[in-house]
Write a protein that holds these residues in place. Structure first.
Motif, PDB file in Angstrom:
ATOM      1  N   THR A  56       7.900  15.239  50.129  1.00 27.25           N
ATOM      2  CA  THR A  56       9.175  15.171  49.401  1.00 27.25           C
ATOM      3  C   THR A  56       9.848  16.531  49.469  1.00 27.25           C
ATOM      4  OG1 THR A  56       8.270  13.528  47.874  1.00 27.25           O
ATOM      5  CG2 THR A  56      10.246  14.699  47.164  1.00 27.25           C
ATOM      6  N   GLN A  57      11.147  16.538  49.734  1.00 25.67           N
ATOM      7  CA  GLN A  57      11.880  17.807  49.676  1.00 25.67           C
ATOM      8  C   GLN A  57      12.297  18.029  48.227  1.00 25.67           C
ATOM      9  OE1 GLN A  57      15.630  18.258  51.814  1.00 25.67           O
ATOM     10  NE2 GLN A  57      15.278  20.451  51.964  1.00 25.67           N
ATOM     11  N   TRP A  58      11.913  19.179  47.681  1.00 24.34           N
ATOM     12  CA  TRP A  58      12.165  19.524  46.287  1.00 24.34           C
ATOM     13  C   TRP A  58      13.204  20.625  46.196  1.00 24.34           C
ATOM     14  CZ3 TRP A  58      10.031  16.232  43.013  1.00 24.34           C
ATOM     15  CH2 TRP A  58       8.877  15.550  43.399  1.00 24.34           C
ATOM     16  N   ILE A  84      11.924  23.369  48.822  1.00 23.37           N
ATOM     17  CA  ILE A  84      10.578  23.463  49.383  1.00 23.37           C
ATOM     18  C   ILE A  84      10.079  22.056  49.700  1.00 23.37           C
ATOM     19  CG2 ILE A  84       9.362  23.409  47.164  1.00 23.37           C
ATOM     20  CD1 ILE A  84       7.423  25.543  48.459  1.00 23.37           C
ATOM     21  N   THR A  85       9.370  21.965  50.817  1.00 22.69           N
ATOM     22  CA  THR A  85       8.709  20.724  51.220  1.00 22.69           C
ATOM     23  C   THR A  85       7.287  21.072  51.616  1.00 22.69           C
ATOM     24  OG1 THR A  85      10.801  19.846  52.066  1.00 22.69           O
ATOM     25  CG2 THR A  85       8.778  18.724  52.765  1.00 22.69           C
ATOM     26  N   PHE A  86       6.324  20.429  50.979  1.00 26.44           N
ATOM     27  CA  PHE A  86       4.919  20.593  51.320  1.00 26.44           C
ATOM     28  C   PHE A  86       4.574  19.540  52.363  1.00 26.44           C
ATOM     29  CE2 PHE A  86       5.424  22.340  47.099  1.00 26.44           C
ATOM     30  CZ  PHE A  86       4.748  23.546  47.203  1.00 26.44           C
ATOM     31  N   LEU A  87       4.009  19.985  53.478  1.00 24.46           N
ATOM     32  CA  LEU A  87       3.709  19.085  54.592  1.00 24.46           C
ATOM     33  C   LEU A  87       2.240  18.684  54.573  1.00 24.46           C
ATOM     34  CD1 LEU A  87       5.723  21.160  57.218  1.00 24.46           C
ATOM     35  CD2 LEU A  87       6.515  19.166  55.907  1.00 24.46           C
ATOM     36  N   THR A  88       1.913  17.609  55.284  1.00 30.04           N
ATOM     37  CA  THR A  88       0.543  17.080  55.281  1.00 30.04           C
ATOM     38  C   THR A  88      -0.452  17.996  55.993  1.00 30.04           C
ATOM     39  OG1 THR A  88       1.023  15.784  57.268  1.00 30.04           O
ATOM     40  CG2 THR A  88       1.268  14.671  55.135  1.00 30.04           C
ATOM     41  N   ASN A  89       0.024  18.871  56.849  1.00 33.28           N
ATOM     42  CA  ASN A  89      -0.871  19.752  57.617  1.00 33.28           C
ATOM     43  C   ASN A  89      -1.222  21.046  56.881  1.00 33.28           C
ATOM     44  OD1 ASN A  89       1.537  21.119  57.776  1.00 33.28           O
ATOM     45  ND2 ASN A  89       1.627  21.174  60.017  1.00 33.28           N
ATOM     46  N   GLY A  90      -0.897  21.140  55.587  1.00 32.87           N
ATOM     47  CA  GLY A  90      -1.211  22.336  54.816  1.00 32.87           C
ATOM     48  C   GLY A  90      -0.178  23.432  54.945  1.00 32.87           C
ATOM     49  N   GLU A  91       0.953  23.109  55.501  1.00 39.04           N
ATOM     50  CA  GLU A  91       2.043  24.078  55.619  1.00 39.04           C
ATOM     51  C   GLU A  91       3.189  23.648  54.707  1.00 39.04           C
ATOM     52  OE1 GLU A  91       3.073  24.399  59.765  1.00 39.04           O
ATOM     53  OE2 GLU A  91       1.149  25.337  60.267  1.00 39.04           O
ATOM     54  N   PHE A  92       4.055  24.600  54.391  1.00 35.19           N
ATOM     55  CA  PHE A  92       5.276  24.281  53.646  1.00 35.19           C
ATOM     56  C   PHE A  92       6.439  24.990  54.301  1.00 35.19           C
ATOM     57  CE2 PHE A  92       3.762  28.137  51.548  1.00 35.19           C
ATOM     58  CZ  PHE A  92       4.918  28.891  51.410  1.00 35.19           C
ATOM     59  N   SER A  93       7.626  24.491  54.058  1.00 33.37           N
ATOM     60  CA  SER A  93       8.842  25.135  54.534  1.00 33.37           C
ATOM     61  C   SER A  93       9.921  24.924  53.491  1.00 33.37           C
ATOM     62  CB  SER A  93       9.276  24.561  55.889  1.00 33.37           C
ATOM     63  OG  SER A  93       9.616  23.192  55.741  1.00 33.37           O
ATOM     64  N   ALA A 102       8.512  29.877  55.002  1.00 30.89           N
ATOM     65  CA  ALA A 102       7.439  28.990  55.440  1.00 30.89           C
ATOM     66  C   ALA A 102       6.114  29.626  55.067  1.00 30.89           C
ATOM     67  CB  ALA A 102       7.520  28.770  56.949  1.00 30.89           C
ATOM     68  N   GLY A 103       5.078  28.816  55.113  1.00 32.04           N
ATOM     69  CA  GLY A 103       3.763  29.340  54.806  1.00 32.04           C
ATOM     70  C   GLY A 103       2.715  28.251  54.820  1.00 32.04           C
ATOM     71  N   LYS A 104       1.553  28.613  54.299  1.00 27.74           N
ATOM     72  CA  LYS A 104       0.428  27.682  54.214  1.00 27.74           C
ATOM     73  C   LYS A 104      -0.026  27.592  52.762  1.00 27.74           C
ATOM     74  CE  LYS A 104      -1.100  28.400  58.905  1.00 27.74           C
ATOM     75  NZ  LYS A 104      -2.192  28.649  59.815  1.00 27.74           N
ATOM     76  N   TYR A 105      -0.584  26.430  52.428  1.00 26.82           N
ATOM     77  CA  TYR A 105      -1.025  26.206  51.059  1.00 26.82           C
ATOM     78  C   TYR A 105      -2.269  25.325  51.050  1.00 26.82           C
ATOM     79  CZ  TYR A 105       0.561  21.371  51.214  1.00 26.82           C
ATOM     80  OH  TYR A 105       0.696  20.036  51.538  1.00 26.82           O
ATOM     81  N   GLU A 106      -2.941  25.334  49.915  1.00 31.50           N
ATOM     82  CA  GLU A 106      -4.012  24.385  49.619  1.00 31.50           C
ATOM     83  C   GLU A 106      -3.656  23.744  48.291  1.00 31.50           C
ATOM     84  OE1 GLU A 106      -7.729  26.464  49.337  1.00 31.50           O
ATOM     85  OE2 GLU A 106      -8.021  26.484  51.499  1.00 31.50           O
ATOM     86  N   ALA A 107      -3.806  22.436  48.218  1.00 29.46           N
ATOM     87  CA  ALA A 107      -3.526  21.733  46.966  1.00 29.46           C
ATOM     88  C   ALA A 107      -4.541  20.625  46.780  1.00 29.46           C
ATOM     89  CB  ALA A 107      -2.119  21.158  46.970  1.00 29.46           C
ATOM     90  N   SER A 108      -4.816  20.329  45.537  1.00 31.72           N
ATOM     91  CA  SER A 108      -5.705  19.231  45.181  1.00 31.72           C
ATOM     92  C   SER A 108      -5.003  18.353  44.166  1.00 31.72           C
ATOM     93  CB  SER A 108      -7.017  19.756  44.593  1.00 31.72           C
ATOM     94  OG  SER A 108      -7.750  18.691  44.039  1.00 31.72           O
ATOM     95  N   GLU A 109      -4.795  17.094  44.535  1.00 27.38           N
ATOM     96  CA  GLU A 109      -4.166  16.178  43.590  1.00 27.38           C
ATOM     97  C   GLU A 109      -5.151  15.750  42.504  1.00 27.38           C
ATOM     98  OE1 GLU A 109      -1.287  13.366  44.888  1.00 27.38           O
ATOM     99  OE2 GLU A 109      -1.046  14.394  46.806  1.00 27.38           O
ATOM    100  N   ILE A 110      -6.439  15.998  42.717  1.00 26.69           N
ATOM    101  CA  ILE A 110      -7.453  15.653  41.718  1.00 26.69           C
ATOM    102  C   ILE A 110      -7.309  16.530  40.477  1.00 26.69           C
ATOM    103  CG2 ILE A 110      -9.922  15.620  41.225  1.00 26.69           C
ATOM    104  CD1 ILE A 110     -10.309  14.917  44.243  1.00 26.69           C
TER     105      ILE A 110
END
Length: 166
Positions: A56-58, A84-93, A102-110
């Motif tokens: 989702t683009q936020w 900001i948009t978080f992508l499925t490959n662990g990157e955001f833009s 742009a960059g990289k992230y780690e997220a846990s929906e748990i």
């Protein structure tokens, strides 16, 4: 004697009212600084809570102080700024006020945790207004929450950036 008791009773009621006026006045809405609104003024949209965090683009609405339940609106509010948009490959833009990011992230929906691993701007030119606060808050984000108000990215236990889907 009856008049004296009546006079004293009225006098005590009058004195009591004088002391209550400041208390009642404190219950009225206080005026907020320019550019700041109450969090309750952001209209709920139940669909926001079911949107995916990833993909989702936020768009940033503003910075929330959870203790005071207030939101400082983003300056300025250009349509293409502060996204900001978080992508499925662990990157955001996304964008800041004037630049791409742009960059990289780690997220846990748990446990709704978020960690920004890498962050980069395409240029530092034109980074004014809320850009410095936006980028620092994003780098310090540790949790996220999806609610009817939108996406909250927490950079402090009681402070977060509030986004709406674009």
């Amino acid at each position: 004697m009856k008049n004296v008791v009546g006079f004293k009773s009225r006098w005590m009621v009058l004195v009591g009212m004088v002391f209550l006026l400041p208390v009642l006045g404190g219950c009225q809405d206080e005026e907020l600084p320019e550019g700041e609104i109450r969090l309750s003024e952001i209209q709920d949209n139940p669909d926001y809570a079911s949107l995916p965090f990833v993909g989702t683009q936020w768009k940033l609405i503003g910075f929330v102080d959870g203790r005071r339940e207030r939101l400082r609106l983003t300056e300025p509010t250009n349509e293409n700024s502060y996204t900001i948009t978080f992508l499925t490959n662990g990157e955001f833009s996304g964008t800041t006020y004037a630049n791409g990011m742009a960059g990289k992230y780690e997220a846990s929906e748990i446990d709704s945790s978020l960690k920004i691993l890498e962050f980069g701007l395409k240029s530092f030119a034109g980074e004014i207004h809320d850009s410095p606060m936006y980028t620092e808050s994003l780098k310090n984000s540790s949790d996220f929450n999806l609610s009817p108000k939108g996406l909250a990215l927490y950079y402090d236990s009681q402070k977060f950036m509030l986004f709406k889907p674009q």
